[in-house]
Design an enzyme around this catalytic site. Structure first.
Site, PDB file in Angstrom:
ATOM      1  CE  LYS A 145      -0.276  -0.265   5.000  1.00 57.25           C
ATOM      2  NZ  LYS A 145      -0.942  -0.889   6.137  1.00 57.25           N
ATOM      3  CE1 TYR A 176      12.585  32.763   0.882  1.00 60.86           C
ATOM      4  CE2 TYR A 176      12.597  30.365   1.061  1.00 60.86           C
ATOM      5  CZ  TYR A 176      12.379  31.518   0.321  1.00 60.86           C
ATOM      6  OH  TYR A 176      11.962  31.423  -0.967  1.00 60.86           O
TER       7      TYR A 176
END
Ligand SMILES: *Cc1c(COP(=O)(O)O)cnc(C)c1O
Length: 815
Positions: free
Chosen positions: A484, A710
């Site tokens: 999955k 940043y």
């Protein structure tokens, strides 16, 4: 090889049953899937903890194999083939190899060590090939099985052998010594770690040195721990950076960004050598090669001219996505006959498309005449059912008469000129060529263009981990592999294909569309859908998927559609809620469930399952026991009242480890397959599967007081080298992994992440690391491990693995 069967019978001291004992054996095989098995093959039915090759004999006889080494004749096959009965088929394989080795008297180099064996072997092959016809172990065939198979590849035209021996525990080397019988021994880097399988470092060294018991000379890095195990009769050639009494004293080491300059003293002469590598491991491996060249009396000038040309070794067959939905198997670094056989087997096992194509260069160093060599090659191409063959080079064009549909080009450039007209589409293409042909250009031309960040998936590691868990189970316990979430982020189809190869019993996916894409890609295994939505039931039926049914509402909805389609015995799986409280029938709904299913012919209960909430935490083992008891009670009731005997299963990965007594008929293996365990002891037995890699885009130097990224969240307090890596949170790297918490690995060293992780990039500190733009960066893999990252980020490895975005390309490879 070329031995009559009766001769082999007597060498093995085997009991013979059959009627063509004068059959000539040309080829030994242990791989039932190989398309190279034929009438001249002797098949050794090896028996492992998880696999018994006797099961494949019937199929092999149907495919034309006549001769088998076995421990017993499988029922019903008496008189249908030649059988050599022995006590142990692996011992027999080793015995025949040891006998065969003795038929040849040329020098044989035997390598062992903890690191560098395969590289030194490949480099020696490159350095010595102008003067010798060399037989060497293909890839890293260095095990109890790989070594005999390698040695059995010798023929009368070879005049030098290079074989590597790898061991994992005591008593193994003695056997490999008998098969390799090295005359020249090389101990590569021995490592300081004490490996599992050995009591301590000393035992490990002692065991490895057994390879050299009868060697004429041993080559090694000078070290007392090693010397105590070398017999006084054996000549030694040692090297050292520090000890002037070594045979070769390496006195000076200078690095530039591209190469290392060393100065060495040998027999009173001082020479310098330029090595085209900068990392310590490569330099040590080159020095091992240097000692062999000195022993074989090459002069300093020749040594320099050859070592200058050494190149990094790509030891693995890489599977890459190609243009026009092709898959590429990149083996662009070698073209000997042995490795061609291996690559063709790999192509067969991996074929992602019906159509198989081979692009092959001239083959060197086979020791055979071109006529004989290329007849053998054409036989291989035919027996492997290659749809399209493209030969590149002067000598390979002799195949023209043997393969009428093949296409030939005189060199790589000519091929590239015609590339567009060859219309490659929906095919698996093996690209295999000698280094001088520069087939990497073909790979580059045919590869899908992607950015540099890739998640590399080691298929061997998945096999290893699968077998590890399988070995913990009873022989008859079935296995469902959970694929999955795109195989826990590792790739869906490719992993499913591999698991199909390993004869896993079931696959498990979360949603119907995951199962559909596996079926569309040709996966034949039954697939259980854990969380089917009612709207997906028609598609589930159409694609023969098997739904997990967890409520009466779901059951009735499914029955309605199934009855409408007049289905009979459609497989479904009943999920019980025993305490997880996620999905499943609760105890008080069982009577209604029974009433609905009783006498129903539309569906068939293939299995009954439940899921444990705390299998990974032994503090809660009472709760696990409570869940198991309830599962036992509810499933028994269902089975009794419905008169059915479905497959029962409740264990996931940590359940297998902690509660093996509850394995019932099947287990559901998830995260363990992908190399992650929550138990540190067990983790040591698993192999790392995924390595998230990128490269350095740019490097700059900033001054103390300058900032990075940043918000200026990193401030340099010294002059620093900063590298930018093109991977960010949009690729699945958590922002919280920045700001000094996390690191990446460059040249085996830790490079801390500076400032915040950006959307598509992050910056790291490489002040202490000798690296340049374009160098490889490991985001996770061996270090940092996914477990480590998960722990630091207060989450679980599952989340780290499944977060890696689909824009990161997956590349699959085998060692
Ligand atoms: C995901 C899942 C598994 C596998 O769990 P692991 O811990 O990864 O082994 C097993 N069963 C069910 C129902 C699952 O959802």
């Amino acid at each position: 090889m070329n031995l009559p069967l009766h001769k082999i019978t007597s060498i093995l001291n085997a009991e013979y049953f059959g009627n063509t004992s004068d059959a000539i054996i040309e080829n030994i095989s242990i791989d039932s899937r190989s398309l190279q098995n034929g009438p001249q093959t002797l098949f050794f039915a090896l028996v492992g903890r998880n696999n018994d090759a006797h099961l494949y004999i019937k199929d092999l006889i149907a495919k034309g194999v006549h001769s088998f080494v076995v421990t017993y004749i499988p029922e019903g096959l008496e008189g249908k083939a030649n059988f050599l009965i022995v006590e142990n088929t692996l011992n027999a394989l080793q015995q025949i190899a040891a006998y065969y080795r003795k038929l040849f008297a040329f020098p044989v180099i035997g390598l062992t060590g903890s690191n560098g064996k395969t590289i030194v072997k490949e480099w020696l092959n490159f350095l010595l090939s102008p003067d010798y016809n060399i037989i060497r172990s293909p890839k890293s065939y260095n095990s109890q099985v790989g070594v005999p198979l390698s040695v059995l590849g010798i023929n009368e035209h070879h005049n030098l052998g290079v074989f590597e021996a790898g061991i994992s525990t005591i008593a193994e080397m003695e056997k490999l010594e008998k098969i390799i019988q090295p005359t020249i021994g090389i101990l590569t880097n021995i490592g300081s770690a004490h490996d599992e399988g050995f009591a301590n470092l000393e035992e490990k060294i002692k065991e490895k040195m057994l390879l050299f018991n009868y060697a004429e000379v041993v080559i090694y890095q000078k070290n007392n721990d090693v010397e105590q195990f070398i017999s006084s009769k054996t000549k030694t050639i040692s090297w050292s950076f520090t000890d002037t009494t070594a045979t070769v004293f390496v006195s000076k080491k200078e690095h530039t960004h591209e190469q290392t300059l060393i100065q060495y003293t040998y027999e009173g002469n001082i020479s310098t050598l330029k090595i085209p590598f900068v990392d310590d491991a490569s330099v040590e491996n080159v020095i091992s090669c240097l000692l062999v060249l000195l022993y074989l009396e090459y002069d300093a000038k020749t040594i320099q001219s050859r070592i200058e040309l050494l190149y990094p070794i790509e030891m693995r067959l890489k599977v890459k996505k190609g243009i026009n939905n092709c898959s590429l198997i990149d083996d662009s670094y070698s073209s000997d006959f042995q490795s061609l056989k291996i690559a063709l087997d790999f192509l067969e096992s991996q074929k992602q498309h019906q159509k198989k194509t081979v692009v092959l260069s001239d083959i060197f160093q086979s020791g055979l005449s071109n006529e004989v060599l290329y007849s053998k090659v054409s036989e291989l191409i035919v027996s492997n059912k290659i749809c399209r063959f493209i030969g590149i080079g002067e000598t390979i064009s002799t195949l023209k008469t043997k393969l009428p549909n093949a296409v030939f080009f005189k060199d790589t450039n000519e091929f590239l000129l015609y590339l567009d007209q060859l219309n490659f589409e929906n095919e698996t293409i093996l690209i295999k060529g000698a280094r001088s042909f520069q087939f990497e250009e073909i790979v580059a031309a045919l590869a899908e263009k992607t950015h540099e960040t890739v998640l590399e998936i080691n298929l061997n590691a998945i096999s290893h981990n699968f077998n590890f868990f399988k070995s913990k189970l009873k022989v008859n316990t079935k296995m469902m592999a959970m694929v999955k979430a795109f195989g826990y982020g590792s790739g869906g189809f490719e992993i499913a294909k591999l698991l199909e190869h390993h004869k896993v019993d079931y696959l498990g996916v979360a949603f119907a569309d995951e199962g559909i894409s596996l079926k569309m890609a040709g996966i034949k295994l039954p697939i259980m859908v854990l969380n089917p939505e009612n709207t997906s039931f028609p598609a589930i039926i159409q694609h023969q998927l098997e739904p997990e049914i967890y409520s009466l509402k779901g059951l009735n909805a499914f029955l309605k559609i199934a009855e409408h389609k007049k289905l009979k015995d459609f497989p479904i799986h009943i999920k019980l809620d025993t305490g997880m409280h996620r999905l499943g029938f609760e105890a008080n709904t069982i009577d209604d469930l029974i009433a609905t299913l009783k006498g129903n012919q539309t569906v068939k209960v293939k299995s009954i399952l439940s899921h444990l909430a705390t299998s990974d935490d032994l503090q809660h083992k009472n709760f696990v026991q409570y869940q198991i008891n309830l599962f036992e009670k509810l499933s028994s009731k269902l089975m009794n009242e419905l008169q059915i005997t479905p497959i029962l299963h409740i264990l996931n990965t940590s359940g297998i480890s902690n509660f093996p007594q509850a394995q019932y008929d099947m287990v559901r293996l998830g995260i363990g397959l992908y190399g992650v365990s929550n138990d540190s002891e067990e983790q040591r037995h698993l192999e790392n599967v995924g390595t998230l890699k990128s490269i350095i885009s740019q490097i700059r130097t900033i001054q103390s007081g300058e900032s990075v990224g940043y918000g200026r969240r990193f401030m340099a307090n010294r002059e620093s080298r900063i590298a930018t890596i093109p991977i960010g949170y949009a690729d699945g790297i958590a922002r919280s992994w920045g700001n000094g918490i996390g690191f990446v690995t460059i040249k085996n060293k830790k490079a801390p992440i500076l400032g915040s992780v950006c959307m598509d990039m992050l910056m790291v500190d490489v002040t202490e690391i000798a690296c340049k733009e374009g160098d490889a960066v490991v985001i996770f893999g061996e270090s940092p491990t996914v477990n480590y990252i998960a722990e630091k980020l207060h989450t679980i490895p599952y989340e780290i693995l499944t977060s890696i975005s689909q824009r990161v390309k997956r590349v699959f490879y085998r060692e």
